[in-house]
Design a protein around this motif. Structure first.
Motif, PDB file in Angstrom:
ATOM      1  N   ASN A 107       0.865  -1.179   0.000  1.00  0.00           N
ATOM      2  CA  ASN A 107       0.000   0.000   0.000  1.00  0.00           C
ATOM      3  C   ASN A 107       0.910   1.241   0.000  1.00  0.00           C
ATOM      4  N   HIS A 108       0.727   2.100  -0.997  1.00  0.00           N
ATOM      5  CA  HIS A 108       1.609   3.263  -1.183  1.00  0.00           C
ATOM      6  C   HIS A 108       1.642   4.172   0.060  1.00  0.00           C
ATOM      7  N   VAL A 109       0.503   4.388   0.676  1.00  0.00           N
ATOM      8  CA  VAL A 109       0.453   5.296   1.830  1.00  0.00           C
ATOM      9  C   VAL A 109       1.191   4.682   3.020  1.00  0.00           C
ATOM     10  N   ALA A 111       3.612   2.662   2.792  1.00  0.00           N
ATOM     11  CA  ALA A 111       5.051   2.718   2.474  1.00  0.00           C
ATOM     12  C   ALA A 111       5.622   4.086   2.867  1.00  0.00           C
ATOM     13  N   HIS A 112       4.875   5.178   2.585  1.00  0.00           N
ATOM     14  CA  HIS A 112       5.339   6.511   3.005  1.00  0.00           C
ATOM     15  C   HIS A 112       5.512   6.544   4.529  1.00  0.00           C
ATOM     16  N   ILE A 113       4.551   5.965   5.245  1.00  0.00           N
ATOM     17  CA  ILE A 113       4.572   6.020   6.706  1.00  0.00           C
ATOM     18  C   ILE A 113       5.799   5.305   7.273  1.00  0.00           C
ATOM     19  N   VAL A 132       1.848  13.734   4.140  1.00  0.00           N
ATOM     20  CA  VAL A 132       1.371  14.927   3.428  1.00  0.00           C
ATOM     21  C   VAL A 132       1.939  14.911   2.012  1.00  0.00           C
ATOM     22  N   SER A 133       1.059  14.677   1.032  1.00  0.00           N
ATOM     23  CA  SER A 133       1.543  14.589  -0.346  1.00  0.00           C
ATOM     24  C   SER A 133       0.534  15.255  -1.271  1.00  0.00           C
ATOM     25  N   GLY A 134       0.707  15.016  -2.582  1.00  0.00           N
ATOM     26  CA  GLY A 134      -0.223  15.590  -3.538  1.00  0.00           C
ATOM     27  C   GLY A 134      -1.593  14.918  -3.477  1.00  0.00           C
ATOM     28  N   THR A 298       9.464  12.017  -1.180  1.00  0.00           N
ATOM     29  CA  THR A 298       8.699  11.964  -2.430  1.00  0.00           C
ATOM     30  C   THR A 298       8.583  10.495  -2.866  1.00  0.00           C
ATOM     31  N   ASP A 299       7.781  10.255  -3.907  1.00  0.00           N
ATOM     32  CA  ASP A 299       7.515   8.867  -4.299  1.00  0.00           C
ATOM     33  C   ASP A 299       8.797   8.149  -4.719  1.00  0.00           C
ATOM     34  N   ASN A 300       9.001   6.964  -4.161  1.00  0.00           N
ATOM     35  CA  ASN A 300      10.225   6.197  -4.427  1.00  0.00           C
ATOM     36  C   ASN A 300       9.961   4.718  -4.167  1.00  0.00           C
TER      37      ASN A 300
HETATM   38 ZN    ZN Z   1       3.185   9.379  -2.541  1.00  0.00          ZN
END
Ligand code: ZN
Ligand code: KG4
Length: 338
Positions: A107-109, A111-113, A132-134, A298-300
């Motif tokens: 899950n992308h979110v 992964a950010h966390i 906090v992203s786009g 940022t997305d990675n």
């Molecule tokens: Zn993102």
């Protein structure tokens, strides 16, 4: 265990190798920003086509530093743009089948966390995470290796979306966040009294669309009257109004939930004013703050590979028929076998 991560949820094609969930071996990001700039935002059809062209070279470049095949492939299955996600998921499925290695959906979110683990942040629970992203603005209490609860989120626009829309009104191009960040440094945050949305709402939710409209209206009125507009002051005052509720509520949520650590992620977490405000606020409440470097905010794909490792170790698996989940909620897992 060597994990290949693949990320194509929006407008960045990325692949990375991560060993044992925490050690970055290689990371490649091919950004499409220049392709979308002319349109003032991401065009889904263009994004999907660009992923098709770039994903294999990006994967090859990520694999170049090692002489071995990965032991696991982790891929973002959602949330995101459907056409973009399909490219990453199909690539991951094909490689998992060809190399006969397991596949795990991420899950992308989430992964950010969990990205700060790549910079040594100890995953000792509970943690308070601000994303906090786009596309996302939320606070999550991370309760365990695969447990979290959303404690607050935006009721309308995401924070990055508000930055981008305000920047467009000021004629600053796309993406607007980094430009506003720079301009605001030479502006006065007290110059214009924009509203602090939901500052005293008594919960941990956010709202940004009213603030965005106030800023746009202010600029239009000034322009209509032929009065000069200080873009620096507008940028600084907008930022102050947008960030104050975010910082105040993040710290309040951490204290209320008994979290001694705060993590941040998503593109807007690169913002220097946000980082400085959070650092001060956390410091004053004795909280430890983990803001990863900009390339991990940022997305990675490194964050995808890292989370994939921990999910796999926790018994999570995806089938070779894994499908994309464009509307996946932050706490949901994408299609799994076991
Ligand atoms: Zn993102
Ligand atoms: O996480 P990300 O790369 O992609 C999404 O998942 O959305 O975030 C992109 C967003 C854009 O809205 C961009 O304007 C914003 O992050 N952004 C920033 C900064 N750098 C990127 N916003 C404010 N200040 C920055 N320095």
């Amino acid at each position: 265990m060597l994990v290949l991560g693949i990320e194509t949820s929006c407008d960045e094609s990325s692949a990375a190798l991560v060993r044992d969930g925490t050690r970055l071996v290689s990371g490649v990001v091919s950004s499409q920003v220049d392709l979308h700039a002319a349109y003032g935002g991401v065009v889904p059809e263009i994004a999907a086509r660009a992923h098709v062209e770039s994903i294999l070279p990006v994967v090859q470049q990520a694999l170049a530093p090692v002489d071995e095949l990965p032991d696991l492939i982790a891929v973002t299955a959602g949330p995101g743009l459907v056409g973009s996600l399909v490219v990453g998921v199909c690539t991951a499925r094909a490689l998992a089948w060809a190399w006969d290695v397991p596949l795990v959906a991420v899950n992308h979110v989430e992964a950010h966390i969990r990205a700060p683990v790549l910079e040594g942040c100890p995953m000792e629970y509970p943690l308070m995470a601000l994303v906090v992203s786009g596309g996302h603005t939320l606070l999550a209490e991370v309760k365990g290796p695969d447990r979290m609860e959303i404690v607050g989120e935006t009721l309308d626009d995401a924070l990055g979306e508000a930055y981008d829309k305000v920047a467009r009104q000021l004629g600053l191009g796309y993406p607007g966040g980094p430009v506003i960040d720079r301009l605001a440094e030479s502006g006065d945050p007290h110059a214009i009294a924009f509203p602090r949305p939901m500052m005293n709402s008594g919960d941990f939710n956010f709202s940004l669309s009213g603030l965005k409209t106030s800023v746009i209206r202010y600029v239009k009125q000034k322009e209509d009257r032929g009065e000069p507009v200080s873009r620096e002051d507008v940028a600084a005052s907008f930022q102050a109004a947008a960030l104050e509720p975010v910082v105040t509520k993040t710290v309040a949520a951490a204290v209320e939930r008994g979290c001694s650590r705060v993590l941040t992620g998503g593109g807007v977490a690169c913002n220097r004013a946000l980082r400085a405000m959070l650092a001060r606020a956390c410091d004053s409440r004795g909280l430890e703050l983990f803001c990863p470097g900009p390339e991990l905010c940022t997305d990675n794909a490194a964050m995808v590979a890292s989370l994939g490792f921990f999910l796999y170790r926790g018994g999570h698996r995806s089938g070779i028929d894994l499908d994309v989940c464009p509307n996946l909620k932050p706490w949901q897992r994408a299609g799994e076998d076991g």
